[in-house]
Scaffold this motif. Structure first.
Motif, PDB file in Angstrom:
ATOM      1  N   ALA A 320       1.378 -50.967 -55.836  1.00 28.09           N
ATOM      2  CA  ALA A 320       2.708 -51.549 -55.640  1.00 28.09           C
ATOM      3  C   ALA A 320       2.616 -52.904 -54.953  1.00 28.09           C
ATOM      4  O   ALA A 320       3.509 -53.748 -55.115  1.00 28.09           O
ATOM      5  N   ALA A 321       1.550 -53.116 -54.159  1.00 31.86           N
ATOM      6  CA  ALA A 321       1.328 -54.411 -53.502  1.00 31.86           C
ATOM      7  C   ALA A 321       0.565 -55.370 -54.417  1.00 31.86           C
ATOM      8  O   ALA A 321       0.047 -56.391 -53.950  1.00 31.86           O
ATOM      9  N   ASN A 322       0.482 -55.037 -55.716  1.00 32.08           N
ATOM     10  CA  ASN A 322      -0.137 -55.879 -56.746  1.00 32.08           C
ATOM     11  C   ASN A 322      -1.658 -55.998 -56.596  1.00 32.08           C
ATOM     12  O   ASN A 322      -2.251 -56.986 -57.059  1.00 32.08           O
ATOM     13  N   LEU A 323      -2.284 -55.020 -55.967  1.00 26.77           N
ATOM     14  CA  LEU A 323      -3.739 -54.983 -55.945  1.00 26.77           C
ATOM     15  C   LEU A 323      -4.224 -54.320 -57.232  1.00 26.77           C
ATOM     16  O   LEU A 323      -3.686 -53.289 -57.649  1.00 26.77           O
ATOM     17  N   PRO A 324      -5.248 -54.894 -57.883  1.00 22.92           N
ATOM     18  CA  PRO A 324      -5.656 -54.385 -59.205  1.00 22.92           C
ATOM     19  C   PRO A 324      -6.599 -53.192 -59.110  1.00 22.92           C
ATOM     20  O   PRO A 324      -7.415 -53.090 -58.193  1.00 22.92           O
ATOM     21  N   PHE A 325      -6.472 -52.302 -60.090  1.00 25.20           N
ATOM     22  CA  PHE A 325      -7.415 -51.197 -60.273  1.00 25.20           C
ATOM     23  C   PHE A 325      -7.778 -51.136 -61.751  1.00 25.20           C
ATOM     24  O   PHE A 325      -6.963 -51.497 -62.619  1.00 25.20           O
ATOM     25  N   PHE A 343     -12.186 -55.000 -53.874  1.00 24.04           N
ATOM     26  CA  PHE A 343     -11.876 -54.990 -52.440  1.00 24.04           C
ATOM     27  C   PHE A 343     -12.260 -53.641 -51.838  1.00 24.04           C
ATOM     28  O   PHE A 343     -12.484 -52.652 -52.553  1.00 24.04           O
ATOM     29  N   ASP A 344     -12.339 -53.625 -50.516  1.00 29.84           N
ATOM     30  CA  ASP A 344     -12.654 -52.416 -49.744  1.00 29.84           C
ATOM     31  C   ASP A 344     -11.430 -51.501 -49.753  1.00 29.84           C
ATOM     32  O   ASP A 344     -10.365 -51.857 -49.256  1.00 29.84           O
ATOM     33  N   LEU A 345     -11.581 -50.301 -50.329  1.00 32.35           N
ATOM     34  CA  LEU A 345     -10.440 -49.391 -50.510  1.00 32.35           C
ATOM     35  C   LEU A 345      -9.873 -48.924 -49.180  1.00 32.35           C
ATOM     36  O   LEU A 345      -8.645 -48.894 -48.990  1.00 32.35           O
ATOM     37  N   ALA A 346     -10.742 -48.553 -48.237  1.00 30.47           N
ATOM     38  CA  ALA A 346     -10.260 -48.057 -46.939  1.00 30.47           C
ATOM     39  C   ALA A 346      -9.540 -49.151 -46.169  1.00 30.47           C
ATOM     40  O   ALA A 346      -8.472 -48.928 -45.583  1.00 30.47           O
ATOM     41  N   LEU A 347     -10.103 -50.352 -46.163  1.00 32.48           N
ATOM     42  CA  LEU A 347      -9.476 -51.463 -45.450  1.00 32.48           C
ATOM     43  C   LEU A 347      -8.158 -51.861 -46.112  1.00 32.48           C
ATOM     44  O   LEU A 347      -7.163 -52.141 -45.430  1.00 32.48           O
ATOM     45  N   ALA A 348      -8.130 -51.854 -47.442  1.00 30.09           N
ATOM     46  CA  ALA A 348      -6.911 -52.227 -48.154  1.00 30.09           C
ATOM     47  C   ALA A 348      -5.768 -51.257 -47.844  1.00 30.09           C
ATOM     48  O   ALA A 348      -4.618 -51.674 -47.674  1.00 30.09           O
ATOM     49  N   ALA A 349      -6.082 -49.956 -47.757  1.00 30.83           N
ATOM     50  CA  ALA A 349      -5.032 -48.980 -47.438  1.00 30.83           C
ATOM     51  C   ALA A 349      -4.416 -49.292 -46.078  1.00 30.83           C
ATOM     52  O   ALA A 349      -3.191 -49.202 -45.900  1.00 30.83           O
ATOM     53  N   LYS A 350      -5.242 -49.678 -45.119  1.00 31.32           N
ATOM     54  CA  LYS A 350      -4.756 -50.015 -43.774  1.00 31.32           C
ATOM     55  C   LYS A 350      -3.950 -51.315 -43.798  1.00 31.32           C
ATOM     56  O   LYS A 350      -2.851 -51.389 -43.230  1.00 31.32           O
ATOM     57  N   ARG A 355       1.341 -54.461 -44.016  1.00 30.68           N
ATOM     58  CA  ARG A 355       1.898 -55.614 -44.745  1.00 30.68           C
ATOM     59  C   ARG A 355       1.066 -56.882 -44.522  1.00 30.68           C
ATOM     60  O   ARG A 355       1.592 -57.977 -44.330  1.00 30.68           O
ATOM     61  N   LYS A 356      -0.239 -56.720 -44.543  1.00 30.14           N
ATOM     62  CA  LYS A 356      -1.145 -57.846 -44.400  1.00 30.14           C
ATOM     63  C   LYS A 356      -1.872 -58.092 -45.722  1.00 30.14           C
ATOM     64  O   LYS A 356      -2.047 -57.176 -46.529  1.00 30.14           O
ATOM     65  N   PRO A 357      -2.307 -59.343 -45.961  1.00 31.82           N
ATOM     66  CA  PRO A 357      -2.967 -59.650 -47.240  1.00 31.82           C
ATOM     67  C   PRO A 357      -4.352 -59.019 -47.338  1.00 31.82           C
ATOM     68  O   PRO A 357      -5.029 -58.805 -46.332  1.00 31.82           O
ATOM     69  N   VAL A 358      -4.758 -58.746 -48.574  1.00 32.86           N
ATOM     70  CA  VAL A 358      -6.079 -58.185 -48.851  1.00 32.86           C
ATOM     71  C   VAL A 358      -6.874 -59.222 -49.646  1.00 32.86           C
ATOM     72  O   VAL A 358      -6.388 -59.741 -50.654  1.00 32.86           O
ATOM     73  N   ILE A 359      -8.085 -59.536 -49.172  1.00 31.21           N
ATOM     74  CA  ILE A 359      -8.935 -60.513 -49.841  1.00 31.21           C
ATOM     75  C   ILE A 359      -9.829 -59.799 -50.858  1.00 31.21           C
ATOM     76  O   ILE A 359     -10.473 -58.799 -50.540  1.00 31.21           O
TER      77      ILE A 359
END
Length: 550
Positions: A320-325, A343-350, A355-359
């Motif tokens: 929903a946050a537009n991260l691709p799978f 991206f790191d799945l555990a870090l992305a969930a956090k 509501r912080k960006p994921v690199i």
């Protein structure tokens, strides 16, 4: 001391919740259209294709803690049957047929209609199990049988809803197509038809029971209904002149999952059972006959589909946050490895929850390349990158969608990780000795089909010793032809062999104090060790600016 009595008389109604099972709507009719001239369809598994299934492992792999996959699994299995799900997530496979079989199921479930059907079935079956677990220790037979009837009714509805939902959305995977054929045969079978029909008849019969209760002090009398005046209607009529808004009939309470009764309600229900012995004897006989009412193939499906549903529910906020799978191309032979926007799945969930960006980052190994050697500034995302690499190989071995827009991944026999550990005084080894012990054990058992992740090993020793030991370990790993990642500040390791690939964690060129958390494929810039020393001595750019600031 409370007194109880039973007498012939008139009704008022059982306390709310007592006869919830009897107030359910009738089950829809079950069509009998099976082809008795052919062999009935067989449903095997949504996890394993035809052939020999693999036995899930009970213990968590040692690498899960270093990769933070323990956090991922804990979140996935929360509020579910952990004893069933944990072994499945602990058991990546090297069989390409298993992975592609599961990927096809995931692809079906990624269609919203199919996913909602499976989500509803999983939820309904959890409610069935909860009712059965609640019924087991109940002492009063009438209460226990009423709860069990409700569980049977919910089960029949769940089966019919699952069958109708799959017929509507027409799955494409082999596993769910096989399930649809099995459901069509099962719901038309005499066993299920009689189960649903009897449950429906009993539900109607219990719903039609009328009784009343009279309270005199501490004495309660339960008796049959005798057409007494509806005092609720009389009261409403008397106070009609004061009414400011129209009063309609009170809407029925939706049945809840909680079927608990207090001791007074249980006693009332027991007396109602004595007032209507025929109905409750029929209920008791039905529950006894149908003690094992859940079909074994569907029981297995219920356990297995939770693997897919729980994982998709876990990654839903990230999508929903537009991260691709994506569904990776997998191979147990080819070691051509790549991922894009991973991206790191555990870090992305956090980060998504905050509501912080994921690199996202890319990686690639082609030809003879086997080892990604990551250098760069501390706190620049190197360790996160190495975790991502390990996570993706585990997830690919489970058949799960992996982070990224596209990926090609090798199916490893094992994933070995070596991250810095706190010194353990119980093993009577120093930090360096313990690290050597663990690495020696890995080097003894790893194969050319393994993945090895080294994260800043030998930091507790001198630079010369670190270079020597790291080089020896790297040479041993590369000699086996294993894949891996090595996070280090020793730039010399990047050019150790044609099998090594240099990657660098980037900083903002205009302000080196700012980390971009991007890790790019490029030659080491020679600054990693210098930055490490500068940070250790407190002379980095940001520390110096803080000192001279007025």
């Amino acid at each position: 001391m409370t007194e109880w009595s039973i007498s012939d008389g008139s009704p008022l109604g059982l306390p709310d919740g007592n006869m919830a099972a009897g107030r359910r709507a009738a089950l829809p009719s079950v069509p009998l259209d099976r082809d008795t001239g052919s062999a009935p369809p067989i449903f095997r598994s949504v996890l394993f294709p035809p052939g020999e299934p693999e036995t899930p492992r009970a213990e968590q792999p040692a690498c899960f803690v270093d990769l933070n996959l323990d956090q991922v699994v804990n979140a996935i299995v929360a509020d579910r049957d952990e004893a069933v799900l944990r072994p499945l997530f602990y058991s990546p496979s090297r069989r390409e047929d298993i992975i592609r079989y599961r990927q096809a199921v995931f692809a079906d479930l990624e269609r919203p209609g199919v996913f909602e059907v499976m989500q509803a079935f999983s939820g309904a079956m959890r409610t069935v199990r909860a009712n059965l677990a609640y019924a087991a220790p109940i002492d009063r037979a009438s209460h226990q049988h009423a709860v069990t009837l409700r569980a049977i009714t919910l089960y029949c509805r769940a089966v019919l809803s699952l069958s109708e939902g799959l017929q509507l959305h027409r799955p494409r995977s082999e596993a769910l197509s096989e399930l649809l054929a099995y459901l069509a045969d099962y719901r038309a079978s005499p066993a299920f038809s009689s189960l649903a029909g009897e449950a429906d008849d009993l539900t109607r019969a219990l719903a039609d029971l009328s009784y009343g209760m009279l309270f005199r002090g501490d004495k309660v009398t339960v008796r049959k209904y005798a057409d007494e005046v509806d005092f609720a209607a009389t009261i409403l009529d008397r106070f009609a002149r004061f009414r400011t808004e129209p009063v309609g009939a009170r809407p029925p309470r939706p049945p809840g999952d909680d079927f608990a009764l207090n001791h007074i309600e249980e006693a009332i229900l027991a007396f109602v059972a004595k007032l209507f012995p025929d109905e409750f004897h029929a209920l008791a006989a039905f529950v006894t006959r149908r003690a094992e009412f859940i079909d074994q193939a569907l029981a297995r499906f219920e356990r297995e589909i939770a693997f897919f549903v729980s994982y998709l529910e876990f990654i839903a906020p990230m999508k929903a946050a537009n991260l691709p799978f994506c569904h990776p191309d997998v191979s147990a032979v080819s070691k051509e490895t790549e991922a894009h926007e991973a991206f790191d799945l555990a870090l992305a969930a956090k980060l998504v929850s905050e509501r912080k960006p994921v690199i996202c980052n890319d990686f690639r190994l082609t030809g003879a390349e086997r080892m990604l050697v990551v250098t760069g500034a501390n706190q620049g995302g190197k360790t996160t990158f190495s975790r991502m690499f390990g996570q993706m190989h585990i997830l690919a071995g489970l058949g799960c969608p992996v982070p990224g827009t596209r990926a090609r991944l090798f199916l490893a026999d094992q994933v070995f990780t070596h991250f810095e550990r706190e010194e353990d005084i119980t093993n009577l080894r120093g930090k360096l000795e313990d690290e050597l012990f663990r690495l020696h054990r890995t080097c003894e058992v790893m194969t050319g089909d393994s993945v090895v992740i080294l994260n800043e090993v030998f930091n507790s020793t001198s630079l010369d010793d670190q270079i020597l030991l790291s080089t020896k370990v790297m040479e041993r790993i590369l000699a086996t032809d294993a894949l891996g990642v090595c996070v280090t500040f020793l730039d010399g390791l990047t050019s150790l062999s044609a099998k090594t690939v240099s990657m660098v964690s980037m900083v903002d060129p205009d302000n080196p104090a700012n980390r971009t958390f991007r890790v790019k494929r490029m030659p080491a810039n020679g600054l990693a060790y210098a930055l490490s020393l500068a940070e250790k001595r407190g002379v980095t750019y940001e520390r110096l600016c803080a000192r001279i600031r007025p």
